[in-house]
Write a protein that holds these residues in place. Structure first.
Motif, mmCIF file in Angstrom:
data_model
loop_
_atom_site.group_PDB
_atom_site.id
_atom_site.type_symbol
_atom_site.label_atom_id
_atom_site.label_comp_id
_atom_site.label_asym_id
_atom_site.label_seq_id
_atom_site.Cartn_x
_atom_site.Cartn_y
_atom_site.Cartn_z
ATOM 1 N N UNK A 46 11.731 -0.658 4.312
ATOM 2 C CA UNK A 46 11.795 -1.535 3.344
ATOM 3 C C UNK A 46 12.429 -2.314 3.334
ATOM 4 N N UNK A 47 12.092 -4.086 3.550
ATOM 5 C CA UNK A 47 12.890 -5.067 3.479
ATOM 6 C C UNK A 47 12.856 -5.879 2.308
ATOM 7 N N UNK A 48 12.203 -5.669 1.316
ATOM 8 C CA UNK A 48 12.697 -6.296 -0.019
ATOM 9 C C UNK A 48 11.619 -5.988 -1.232
ATOM 10 N N UNK A 49 12.300 -6.280 -2.302
ATOM 11 C CA UNK A 49 10.951 -5.706 -3.875
ATOM 12 C C UNK A 49 11.576 -6.298 -4.090
ATOM 13 N N UNK A 50 10.293 -6.656 -5.609
ATOM 14 C CA UNK A 50 10.925 -7.417 -6.874
ATOM 15 C C UNK A 50 9.943 -5.945 -7.591
ATOM 16 N N UNK A 51 10.112 -6.205 -8.699
ATOM 17 C CA UNK A 51 9.710 -5.396 -9.888
ATOM 18 C C UNK A 51 8.852 -5.423 -11.044
ATOM 19 N N UNK A 52 9.377 -7.185 -11.371
ATOM 20 C CA UNK A 52 8.479 -8.001 -12.284
ATOM 21 C C UNK A 52 8.776 -9.159 -11.864
ATOM 22 N N UNK A 53 7.340 -9.765 -12.813
ATOM 23 C CA UNK A 53 7.556 -12.018 -12.934
ATOM 24 C C UNK A 53 8.712 -12.442 -12.547
ATOM 25 N N UNK A 54 7.983 -13.173 -11.505
ATOM 26 C CA UNK A 54 9.989 -14.499 -11.519
ATOM 27 C C UNK A 54 11.254 -13.563 -11.074
ATOM 28 N N UNK A 55 11.004 -12.168 -10.518
ATOM 29 C CA UNK A 55 11.890 -12.034 -9.227
ATOM 30 C C UNK A 55 11.880 -12.399 -8.046
ATOM 31 N N UNK A 57 12.735 -11.166 -4.804
ATOM 32 C CA UNK A 57 13.660 -10.079 -3.678
ATOM 33 C C UNK A 57 14.206 -10.574 -2.556
ATOM 34 N N UNK A 58 15.427 -10.641 -1.704
ATOM 35 C CA UNK A 58 15.528 -10.321 -0.657
ATOM 36 C C UNK A 58 16.695 -9.533 0.115
ATOM 37 N N UNK A 60 18.277 -9.871 4.387
ATOM 38 C CA UNK A 60 18.030 -9.840 6.039
ATOM 39 C C UNK A 60 17.467 -11.277 6.180
ATOM 40 N N UNK A 61 17.576 -12.976 5.163
ATOM 41 C CA UNK A 61 18.202 -13.168 5.597
ATOM 42 C C UNK A 61 16.176 -14.028 4.944
ATOM 43 N N UNK A 62 15.872 -12.528 4.936
ATOM 44 C CA UNK A 62 13.741 -13.055 3.835
ATOM 45 C C UNK A 62 14.506 -13.122 2.445
ATOM 46 N N UNK A 63 13.150 -13.954 2.033
ATOM 47 C CA UNK A 63 12.622 -13.784 0.731
ATOM 48 C C UNK A 63 11.128 -14.008 0.142
ATOM 49 N N UNK A 64 10.681 -13.498 -1.088
ATOM 50 C CA UNK A 64 9.780 -13.414 -1.812
ATOM 51 C C UNK A 64 9.510 -13.293 -3.356
ATOM 52 N N UNK A 65 9.111 -14.647 -3.285
ATOM 53 C CA UNK A 65 9.490 -14.430 -5.471
ATOM 54 C C UNK A 65 7.887 -14.344 -5.970
ATOM 55 N N UNK A 66 8.745 -12.930 -6.876
ATOM 56 C CA UNK A 66 6.971 -12.086 -7.384
ATOM 57 C C UNK A 66 6.234 -13.399 -8.280
ATOM 58 N N UNK A 67 5.096 -14.681 -7.712
ATOM 59 C CA UNK A 67 4.503 -15.507 -9.041
ATOM 60 C C UNK A 67 3.404 -14.740 -9.150
ATOM 61 N N UNK A 73 2.717 -13.544 -3.348
ATOM 62 C CA UNK A 73 4.315 -12.349 -2.676
ATOM 63 C C UNK A 73 4.633 -13.288 -1.613
ATOM 64 N N UNK A 74 4.729 -14.512 -1.121
ATOM 65 C CA UNK A 74 5.067 -14.497 0.028
ATOM 66 C C UNK A 74 6.301 -14.223 0.253
ATOM 67 N N UNK A 75 6.225 -14.454 1.721
ATOM 68 C CA UNK A 75 7.259 -13.390 2.427
ATOM 69 C C UNK A 75 7.607 -14.487 3.462
ATOM 70 N N UNK A 76 9.192 -15.202 3.604
ATOM 71 C CA UNK A 76 9.668 -16.234 3.754
ATOM 72 C C UNK A 76 11.280 -16.376 4.550
ATOM 73 N N UNK A 77 11.441 -17.156 5.771
ATOM 74 C CA UNK A 77 13.072 -17.155 5.974
ATOM 75 C C UNK A 77 12.518 -18.391 7.203
ATOM 76 N N UNK A 78 14.035 -19.235 6.618
ATOM 77 C CA UNK A 78 14.274 -19.969 7.342
ATOM 78 C C UNK A 78 14.840 -20.467 8.496
ATOM 79 N N UNK A 79 14.815 -19.055 9.010
ATOM 80 C CA UNK A 79 15.485 -19.684 10.725
ATOM 81 C C UNK A 79 15.211 -18.360 11.091
#
Lengths: 111, 115
Positions: A46-55, A57-58, A60-67, A73-79
């Motif tokens: 498991x890298x990250x999770x979000x349980x409700x809208x607008x949460x 998850x982050x 190891x530098x990865x982020x994703x927002x529940x839209x 639920x796009x996964x992003x990392x800056x570098x």
């Protein structure tokens, strides 16, 4: 039925580049959403999770927002780093608690 | 806790033979899931247990497949009369009812090759 669609790979980036892996879902209600990662020769983690809208998850530098508006639920990392090379799976929690996965996106990061 | 373990890690069998895989979940996890993953695809749900009760089975689980979880601890997945199409990675995962998101922890998988 519920489903997950994620961008097809492979994705090849240079070290320190910005990463986005798109994920959209179809589901009844607002299920929990997950990103799992599978490093070469290893099991799913498991890298990250979000349980409700607008949460957001982050980890190891990865982020994703529940839209919920865009069912995304796009996964992003800056570098990204070479060590981020892996296969990334987007998933949602189905009505029975099982996970429904996308097909996975292979990421290769070059030094 | 050492996490979810699976045995064997690799299995090569001839078509028509029976195979059995074992999964040991994280202790105190009451839910246990089986998935199948073929090359280039995400894992697909097969079945799950809550304690010793098998509560859901996917349409992917044909009559040749059977799973058990005696006493709500380890689980076995048996495939009878294997076919080449059964070649895949079989993954086991466990989760706890205490986790609101039912986060699942995966084992390393059993890779089955049917020749």
């Amino acid at each position: 039925g519920d489903s997950v669609t994620q961008m097809e790979g492979p994705v090849t980036l240079s070290e320190e580049a910005f990463l986005t892996i798109n994920c959209t879902y179809t589901a009844t209600g607002y299920p929990s959403l997950f990103w799992y990662v599978q490093y070469p020769g290893e099991g799913l983690q498991l890298l990250l999770k979000a349980t409700k809208a607008d949460d957001k998850g982050s980890n190891k530098g990865f982020e994703a927002t529940y839209r919920k508006e865009t069912t995304s639920f796009h996964l992003e990392k800056g570098s990204v780093q070479v060590s981020d090379s892996a296969v990334y799976f987007c998933a949602l929690r189905g009505s029975q608690g099982n996970l429904i996965f996308g097909k996975g996106t292979k990421l290769s990061v070059k030094p | 806790d050492t996490g979810v373990s699976q045995d064997p890690r690799h299995k090569i069998t001839k078509r028509g033979q029976n195979v059995t895989f074992r999964c040991d979940p994280i202790s105190e996890h009451n839910r246990l899931y089986w998935y199948r993953q073929t090359l280039g695809q995400g894992p697909e749900f097969l079945t799950y247990f809550q304690n010793e009760a098998q509560l859901e089975k996917s349409r992917l689980l044909s009559d040749r497949f059977s799973a058990e979880r005696p006493k709500g601890s380890f689980s076995t997945l048996e495939i009878q009369r294997t076919e080449q199409g059964d070649s895949a990675m079989y993954l086991c995962a466990s989760s706890s009812y205490r986790d609101r998101a039912f986060e699942q922890y995966f084992g390393p998988g059993t890779r089955l090759t049917v020749t």
